[in-house]
Design an enzyme around this catalytic site. Structure first.
Site, short mmCIF file in Angstrom:
data_model
loop_
_atom_site.label_atom_id
_atom_site.label_comp_id
_atom_site.label_asym_id
_atom_site.label_seq_id
_atom_site.Cartn_x
_atom_site.Cartn_y
_atom_site.Cartn_z
N LYS A 28 0.72 -1.24 -0.26
CA LYS A 28 0.25 -0.13 0.32
C LYS A 28 0.80 1.35 -0.13
CE LYS A 28 -4.31 1.16 2.05
NZ LYS A 28 -5.40 0.79 3.71
C1 E4P Z 1 -8.00 2.30 3.92
O1 E4P Z 1 -7.11 1.32 3.23
C2 E4P Z 1 -7.53 2.67 4.64
O2 E4P Z 1 -7.64 1.51 5.73
C3 E4P Z 1 -9.60 3.20 5.35
O3 E4P Z 1 -10.40 2.70 5.06
C4 E4P Z 1 -9.15 4.24 6.04
O4 E4P Z 1 -10.27 4.28 6.99
P1 E4P Z 1 -10.61 5.67 7.85
O5 E4P Z 1 -11.32 6.88 7.14
O6 E4P Z 1 -12.05 5.32 8.57
O7 E4P Z 1 -9.36 6.12 8.62
#
Ligand code: E4P
Length: 217
Positions: free
Chosen positions: A87
């Protein structure tokens, strides 16, 4: 639409996996910190454990922001397990690194995507997944779902191979809307996945059936 769970919590991952509908897991540094995981070795072991629990793609996020360091870190993450997807944040060096990973057979998930322009760049660089954060867009007073609809259209018209991974999910309705809009994947907290199960008429109907069943049991 594939279902990923957005957590580093092993109990929640197990619960979603046991339901039989889980296709993968996404994590991020905040989610890892929430579980109290500290130090590179503990982080690597945690990713390994998740990979052994779930038969699907597991996103592991780099914390470097310079091209050389992202590549070095991403190679180490990718070596943990064949299902690891590296990622990478949507920054200039991140895009460059995504292209490098693509050319070298390492799959990536481009994270922190908030606009169609960013998604187009990530798709051009060859990201396997592109993660628009719809909840955070909603939080800032815009409509996150509009971005999913726009990306689904652009990716279809352009024939981009990257999968739209709707992230930052806040409710079961977000999941339903993502399915309607044509997201390829949704990554969600367990609570929103389980929220899909709920309907008061199901509860009322089941209570009545069980009550009536006593009449002939
Ligand atoms: C995406 O992969 C992120 O881990 C995640 O969806 C972020 O979400 P949040 O806005 O609830 O922190």
């Amino acid at each position: 639409m594939k279902f990923f769970i957005d957590t580093a919590n092993l109990d929640q991952i197990k619960e979603a996996n046991d339901l039989g509908i889980l296709d993968g897991v996404t994590t991020n540094p905040s989610l890892m910190a929430k579980e109290g995981i500290k130090g590179p070795e503990a982080v690597f072991n945690h990713y390994k454990t998740i990979c052994e629990m779930v038969n699907g793609d597991i996103s592991a996020e780099v914390i470097s922001t310079e091209f050389d360091k992202i590549v070095e870190e991403g190679k180490k993450l990718a070596a943990i397990h064949k299902n690891i997807v590296v990622k990478v944040p949507m920054i200039k060096d991140g895009v460059k690194a995504i292209k490098w990973f693509t050319d070298n057979g390492i799959r990536t998930n481009c994270t922190l995507v908030f606009s169609a322009g960013q998604a187009i760049l990530a798709a051009k660089a060859g990201a396997a997944y592109i993660s628009p954060f719809i909840g955070r867009i909603d939080d800032s007073g815009w409509d996150g779902m509009e971005l999913i609809v726009q990306l689904a259209h652009i990716f279809r018209v352009q024939g981009y191979k990257s999968e739209i991974l709707a992230a930052s999910i806040r409710s079961p309705n977000h999941i339903i809307k993502c399915a309607e809009a044509g997201a390829d994947v949704v990554t969600s907290p367990l609570e929103s996945i389980l929220g899909l199960l709920k309907h008061p008429l199901t509860d009322i109907g089941l209570a009545k059936f069980l009550e009536d069943a006593k009449k002939f049991a």
